[in-house]
Motif scaffolding. Sequence first.
Motif, PDB file in Angstrom:
ATOM      1  N   LEU A  67      -0.374 -33.637 -10.767  1.00 30.38           N
ATOM      2  CA  LEU A  67       0.160 -34.439 -11.870  1.00 30.38           C
ATOM      3  C   LEU A  67      -0.900 -34.694 -12.937  1.00 30.38           C
ATOM      4  O   LEU A  67      -0.618 -34.620 -14.135  1.00 30.38           O
ATOM      5  CB  LEU A  67       0.708 -35.767 -11.350  1.00 30.38           C
ATOM      6  CG  LEU A  67       1.978 -35.699 -10.525  1.00 30.38           C
ATOM      7  CD1 LEU A  67       2.291 -37.068  -9.927  1.00 30.38           C
ATOM      8  CD2 LEU A  67       3.148 -35.180 -11.347  1.00 30.38           C
ATOM      9  N   LEU A  68      -2.104 -34.985 -12.493  1.00 28.18           N
ATOM     10  CA  LEU A  68      -3.178 -35.235 -13.453  1.00 28.18           C
ATOM     11  C   LEU A  68      -3.531 -33.983 -14.249  1.00 28.18           C
ATOM     12  O   LEU A  68      -3.883 -34.066 -15.425  1.00 28.18           O
ATOM     13  CB  LEU A  68      -4.418 -35.773 -12.730  1.00 28.18           C
ATOM     14  CG  LEU A  68      -4.270 -37.166 -12.144  1.00 28.18           C
ATOM     15  CD1 LEU A  68      -5.468 -37.503 -11.252  1.00 28.18           C
ATOM     16  CD2 LEU A  68      -4.108 -38.204 -13.245  1.00 28.18           C
ATOM     17  N   ARG A  69      -3.401 -32.824 -13.630  1.00 29.66           N
ATOM     18  CA  ARG A  69      -3.758 -31.568 -14.309  1.00 29.66           C
ATOM     19  C   ARG A  69      -2.633 -31.047 -15.208  1.00 29.66           C
ATOM     20  O   ARG A  69      -2.876 -30.180 -16.050  1.00 29.66           O
ATOM     21  CB  ARG A  69      -4.133 -30.501 -13.285  1.00 29.66           C
ATOM     22  CG  ARG A  69      -5.379 -30.826 -12.511  1.00 29.66           C
ATOM     23  CD  ARG A  69      -6.589 -30.881 -13.432  1.00 29.66           C
ATOM     24  NE  ARG A  69      -7.780 -31.212 -12.696  1.00 29.66           N
ATOM     25  CZ  ARG A  69      -8.517 -32.300 -12.897  1.00 29.66           C
ATOM     26  NH1 ARG A  69      -8.173 -33.168 -13.811  1.00 29.66           N
ATOM     27  NH2 ARG A  69      -9.587 -32.518 -12.190  1.00 29.66           N
ATOM     28  N   LEU A  70      -1.425 -31.561 -15.064  1.00 29.52           N
ATOM     29  CA  LEU A  70      -0.338 -31.142 -15.956  1.00 29.52           C
ATOM     30  C   LEU A  70      -0.559 -31.627 -17.379  1.00 29.52           C
ATOM     31  O   LEU A  70      -0.022 -31.064 -18.321  1.00 29.52           O
ATOM     32  CB  LEU A  70       1.011 -31.659 -15.446  1.00 29.52           C
ATOM     33  CG  LEU A  70       1.552 -30.996 -14.200  1.00 29.52           C
ATOM     34  CD1 LEU A  70       2.861 -31.668 -13.779  1.00 29.52           C
ATOM     35  CD2 LEU A  70       1.755 -29.506 -14.400  1.00 29.52           C
ATOM     36  N   ASN A  71      -1.337 -32.665 -17.510  1.00 29.05           N
ATOM     37  CA  ASN A  71      -1.701 -33.168 -18.830  1.00 29.05           C
ATOM     38  C   ASN A  71      -3.035 -32.518 -19.190  1.00 29.05           C
ATOM     39  O   ASN A  71      -4.055 -32.832 -18.594  1.00 29.05           O
ATOM     40  CB  ASN A  71      -1.825 -34.693 -18.792  1.00 29.05           C
ATOM     41  CG  ASN A  71      -1.808 -35.296 -20.166  1.00 29.05           C
ATOM     42  OD1 ASN A  71      -1.710 -34.602 -21.162  1.00 29.05           O
ATOM     43  ND2 ASN A  71      -1.909 -36.608 -20.206  1.00 29.05           N
ATOM     44  N   PRO A  72      -3.033 -31.591 -20.146  1.00 35.75           N
ATOM     45  CA  PRO A  72      -4.248 -30.818 -20.419  1.00 35.75           C
ATOM     46  C   PRO A  72      -5.446 -31.704 -20.743  1.00 35.75           C
ATOM     47  O   PRO A  72      -5.328 -32.667 -21.499  1.00 35.75           O
ATOM     48  CB  PRO A  72      -3.876 -29.936 -21.608  1.00 35.75           C
ATOM     49  CG  PRO A  72      -2.561 -30.405 -22.092  1.00 35.75           C
ATOM     50  CD  PRO A  72      -1.961 -31.298 -21.072  1.00 35.75           C
ATOM     51  N   GLN A  73      -6.585 -31.341 -20.163  1.00 29.66           N
ATOM     52  CA  GLN A  73      -7.801 -32.131 -20.312  1.00 29.66           C
ATOM     53  C   GLN A  73      -8.689 -31.656 -21.463  1.00 29.66           C
ATOM     54  O   GLN A  73      -9.614 -32.356 -21.840  1.00 29.66           O
ATOM     55  CB  GLN A  73      -8.595 -32.090 -18.997  1.00 29.66           C
ATOM     56  CG  GLN A  73      -7.793 -32.548 -17.786  1.00 29.66           C
ATOM     57  CD  GLN A  73      -7.336 -33.982 -17.875  1.00 29.66           C
ATOM     58  OE1 GLN A  73      -8.133 -34.864 -18.117  1.00 29.66           O
ATOM     59  NE2 GLN A  73      -6.047 -34.227 -17.717  1.00 29.66           N
ATOM     60  N   THR A  74      -8.418 -30.469 -21.972  1.00 32.70           N
ATOM     61  CA  THR A  74      -9.236 -29.941 -23.069  1.00 32.70           C
ATOM     62  C   THR A  74      -8.322 -29.390 -24.161  1.00 32.70           C
ATOM     63  O   THR A  74      -7.139 -29.122 -23.928  1.00 32.70           O
ATOM     64  CB  THR A  74     -10.155 -28.802 -22.579  1.00 32.70           C
ATOM     65  OG1 THR A  74      -9.339 -27.701 -22.164  1.00 32.70           O
ATOM     66  CG2 THR A  74     -11.044 -29.249 -21.421  1.00 32.70           C
ATOM     67  N   ASP A  75      -8.877 -29.216 -25.349  1.00 30.19           N
ATOM     68  CA  ASP A  75      -8.119 -28.621 -26.448  1.00 30.19           C
ATOM     69  C   ASP A  75      -7.699 -27.194 -26.106  1.00 30.19           C
ATOM     70  O   ASP A  75      -6.602 -26.763 -26.442  1.00 30.19           O
ATOM     71  CB  ASP A  75      -8.931 -28.635 -27.746  1.00 30.19           C
ATOM     72  CG  ASP A  75      -9.115 -30.034 -28.305  1.00 30.19           C
ATOM     73  OD1 ASP A  75      -8.320 -30.921 -27.954  1.00 30.19           O
ATOM     74  OD2 ASP A  75     -10.063 -30.234 -29.093  1.00 30.19           O
ATOM     75  N   GLU A  76      -8.581 -26.470 -25.430  1.00 28.46           N
ATOM     76  CA  GLU A  76      -8.283 -25.091 -25.037  1.00 28.46           C
ATOM     77  C   GLU A  76      -7.094 -25.053 -24.074  1.00 28.46           C
ATOM     78  O   GLU A  76      -6.175 -24.238 -24.234  1.00 28.46           O
ATOM     79  CB  GLU A  76      -9.512 -24.450 -24.385  1.00 28.46           C
ATOM     80  CG  GLU A  76      -9.309 -22.999 -23.991  1.00 28.46           C
ATOM     81  CD  GLU A  76     -10.542 -22.407 -23.335  1.00 28.46           C
ATOM     82  OE1 GLU A  76     -10.445 -21.246 -22.910  1.00 28.46           O
ATOM     83  OE2 GLU A  76     -11.579 -23.076 -23.229  1.00 28.46           O
ATOM     84  N   ALA A  77      -7.103 -25.922 -23.107  1.00 26.31           N
ATOM     85  CA  ALA A  77      -5.993 -25.982 -22.155  1.00 26.31           C
ATOM     86  C   ALA A  77      -4.709 -26.390 -22.863  1.00 26.31           C
ATOM     87  O   ALA A  77      -3.637 -25.838 -22.596  1.00 26.31           O
ATOM     88  CB  ALA A  77      -6.310 -26.949 -21.023  1.00 26.31           C
TER      89      ALA A  77
END
Length: 172
Positions: A136-146
Amino acid sequence: MDPTLKVNATEAADAIEKLASNGLTMTQIMDGAAKSTVLLANSTGADFETAAAVATDAMALFNIEAADMQAAVDGITGVTIASKFDINDFRLALSQAGGVASATGVEFDDFNASIAGISNYFASGSDAGTSFKTMLLRLNPQTDEASSAMQALGLNFFDANEQMKSGAEISA
Protein backbone atom coordinates in the motif's frame (compact mmCIF):
# COMPACT_ATOMS: atom_id res chain seq x y z
CA MET A 1 -27.40 -10.42 26.14
CA ASP A 2 -29.05 -12.74 23.64
CA PRO A 3 -29.76 -16.11 25.38
CA THR A 4 -28.89 -18.00 22.16
CA LEU A 5 -25.26 -16.90 22.31
CA LYS A 6 -22.69 -19.35 23.61
CA VAL A 7 -21.43 -17.40 26.57
CA ASN A 8 -21.85 -17.58 30.30
CA ALA A 9 -22.29 -14.58 32.58
CA THR A 10 -18.63 -14.50 33.61
CA GLU A 11 -17.42 -14.63 29.99
CA ALA A 12 -19.90 -11.92 29.00
CA ALA A 13 -18.68 -9.74 31.85
CA ASP A 14 -15.06 -10.34 30.81
CA ALA A 15 -15.86 -9.39 27.20
CA ILE A 16 -17.65 -6.24 28.33
CA GLU A 17 -14.75 -5.36 30.63
CA LYS A 18 -12.24 -5.79 27.78
CA LEU A 19 -14.36 -3.66 25.44
CA ALA A 20 -14.52 -0.93 28.08
CA SER A 21 -10.80 -1.12 28.82
CA ASN A 22 -10.17 -0.73 25.07
CA GLY A 23 -12.03 2.56 25.13
CA LEU A 24 -15.63 1.78 24.20
CA THR A 25 -18.42 3.56 26.02
CA MET A 26 -21.21 1.64 27.71
CA THR A 27 -23.54 2.87 24.96
CA GLN A 28 -21.26 1.40 22.27
CA ILE A 29 -20.95 -1.83 24.21
CA MET A 30 -24.71 -2.20 24.58
CA ASP A 31 -25.46 -0.97 21.02
CA GLY A 32 -23.85 -4.01 19.47
CA ALA A 33 -20.18 -4.31 20.39
CA ALA A 34 -20.76 -6.84 23.18
CA LYS A 35 -23.03 -9.08 21.14
CA SER A 36 -20.71 -8.85 18.13
CA THR A 37 -17.72 -9.74 20.28
CA VAL A 38 -19.47 -12.85 21.55
CA LEU A 39 -20.51 -13.77 18.01
CA LEU A 40 -16.91 -13.28 16.83
CA ALA A 41 -15.61 -15.54 19.59
CA ASN A 42 -18.31 -18.14 18.88
CA SER A 43 -17.74 -18.13 15.12
CA THR A 44 -13.93 -18.19 15.15
CA GLY A 45 -13.14 -20.15 18.29
CA ALA A 46 -11.37 -17.17 19.80
CA ASP A 47 -11.35 -16.48 23.49
CA PHE A 48 -13.46 -13.49 24.47
CA GLU A 49 -10.46 -11.27 25.20
CA THR A 50 -9.01 -11.83 21.72
CA ALA A 51 -12.41 -11.29 20.12
CA ALA A 52 -12.84 -8.03 22.04
CA ALA A 53 -9.37 -6.85 21.04
CA VAL A 54 -9.99 -7.61 17.35
CA ALA A 55 -13.43 -5.98 17.48
CA THR A 56 -12.21 -2.78 19.09
CA ASP A 57 -9.18 -2.55 16.80
CA ALA A 58 -11.35 -2.94 13.71
CA MET A 59 -13.82 -0.37 15.04
CA ALA A 60 -11.09 2.16 15.78
CA LEU A 61 -9.07 1.65 12.60
CA PHE A 62 -11.96 1.58 10.13
CA ASN A 63 -14.42 3.87 11.96
CA ILE A 64 -16.98 1.10 12.41
CA GLU A 65 -19.94 1.96 14.62
CA ALA A 66 -21.05 -0.50 17.30
CA ALA A 67 -24.39 -0.94 15.55
CA ASP A 68 -22.50 -1.99 12.38
CA MET A 69 -20.24 -4.54 14.05
CA GLN A 70 -22.31 -7.52 12.89
CA ALA A 71 -21.19 -6.92 9.30
CA ALA A 72 -17.59 -6.55 10.48
CA VAL A 73 -17.83 -9.83 12.39
CA ASP A 74 -19.17 -11.50 9.26
CA GLY A 75 -16.18 -10.19 7.31
CA ILE A 76 -13.63 -11.29 9.90
CA THR A 77 -15.24 -14.71 10.17
CA GLY A 78 -15.20 -14.94 6.38
CA VAL A 79 -11.43 -14.42 6.38
CA THR A 80 -10.96 -17.23 8.88
CA ILE A 81 -13.16 -19.56 6.82
CA ALA A 82 -11.90 -18.65 3.33
CA SER A 83 -8.19 -18.60 4.17
CA LYS A 84 -5.62 -20.52 6.13
CA PHE A 85 -5.58 -17.78 8.76
CA ASP A 86 -7.23 -18.17 12.13
CA ILE A 87 -8.42 -15.30 14.32
CA ASN A 88 -4.94 -14.78 15.77
CA ASP A 89 -3.44 -14.44 12.29
CA PHE A 90 -6.19 -11.97 11.41
CA ARG A 91 -5.41 -10.01 14.60
CA LEU A 92 -1.74 -9.82 13.58
CA ALA A 93 -2.56 -8.80 10.01
CA LEU A 94 -4.87 -6.10 11.32
CA SER A 95 -2.24 -4.83 13.72
CA GLN A 96 0.42 -4.69 10.98
CA ALA A 97 -1.60 -3.27 8.09
CA GLY A 98 -4.86 -1.90 9.45
CA GLY A 99 -3.57 1.58 10.21
CA VAL A 100 -2.00 2.13 6.81
CA ALA A 101 -4.94 0.51 5.03
CA SER A 102 -7.41 2.78 6.80
CA ALA A 103 -5.27 5.88 6.33
CA THR A 104 -5.00 5.26 2.59
CA GLY A 105 -8.76 4.75 2.29
CA VAL A 106 -8.95 0.97 1.99
CA GLU A 107 -12.44 -0.15 3.02
CA PHE A 108 -12.72 -2.86 5.68
CA ASP A 109 -14.29 -5.30 3.20
CA ASP A 110 -11.38 -4.75 0.79
CA PHE A 111 -8.91 -5.24 3.63
CA ASN A 112 -10.55 -8.55 4.52
CA ALA A 113 -10.63 -9.72 0.89
CA SER A 114 -6.97 -8.83 0.42
CA ILE A 115 -5.80 -10.60 3.58
CA ALA A 116 -7.83 -13.70 2.74
CA GLY A 117 -6.55 -13.66 -0.84
CA ILE A 118 -2.87 -13.43 0.05
CA SER A 119 -2.91 -15.72 3.08
CA ASN A 120 -1.59 -18.77 1.22
CA TYR A 121 1.61 -16.92 0.34
CA PHE A 122 2.60 -16.14 3.92
CA ALA A 123 3.50 -18.11 7.03
CA SER A 124 1.55 -15.84 9.35
CA GLY A 125 -0.91 -12.99 9.53
CA SER A 126 1.92 -10.76 10.71
CA ASP A 127 3.92 -11.46 7.53
CA ALA A 128 0.86 -10.93 5.33
CA GLY A 129 -0.06 -7.71 7.11
CA THR A 130 3.47 -6.34 6.87
CA SER A 131 3.66 -7.14 3.16
CA PHE A 132 0.20 -5.68 2.50
CA LYS A 133 1.19 -2.51 4.35
CA THR A 134 4.40 -2.22 2.32
CA MET A 135 2.49 -2.72 -0.93
CA LEU A 136 0.00 0.00 0.00
CA LEU A 137 2.79 2.40 0.84
CA ARG A 138 4.54 1.69 -2.47
CA LEU A 139 1.39 2.27 -4.56
CA ASN A 140 1.85 5.94 -3.85
CA PRO A 141 4.96 6.83 -5.86
CA GLN A 142 7.86 8.02 -3.73
CA THR A 143 9.82 9.78 -6.47
CA ASP A 144 9.05 11.96 -9.49
CA GLU A 145 10.46 9.22 -11.73
CA ALA A 146 8.15 6.62 -10.25
CA SER A 147 5.22 9.02 -10.52
CA SER A 148 5.96 9.67 -14.20
CA ALA A 149 6.31 5.96 -14.93
CA MET A 150 3.01 5.17 -13.21
CA GLN A 151 1.25 7.98 -15.10
CA ALA A 152 2.69 6.72 -18.39
CA LEU A 153 1.30 3.27 -17.63
CA GLY A 154 -2.07 4.66 -16.53
CA LEU A 155 -1.64 3.37 -13.00
CA ASN A 156 -3.53 5.50 -10.51
CA PHE A 157 -4.74 3.89 -7.32
CA PHE A 158 -5.96 7.00 -5.52
CA ASP A 159 -8.92 9.32 -5.99
CA ALA A 160 -8.86 13.13 -6.00
CA ASN A 161 -8.94 13.13 -2.18
CA GLU A 162 -5.80 10.95 -2.01
CA GLN A 163 -7.86 8.01 -0.75
CA MET A 164 -7.33 4.51 -2.13
CA LYS A 165 -9.88 3.58 -4.77
CA SER A 166 -12.03 0.57 -3.97
CA GLY A 167 -10.87 -2.89 -4.95
CA ALA A 168 -13.55 -2.96 -7.65
CA GLU A 169 -12.36 0.37 -9.11
CA ILE A 170 -8.74 -0.73 -9.16
CA SER A 171 -9.64 -4.06 -10.76
CA ALA A 172 -11.61 -2.29 -13.48
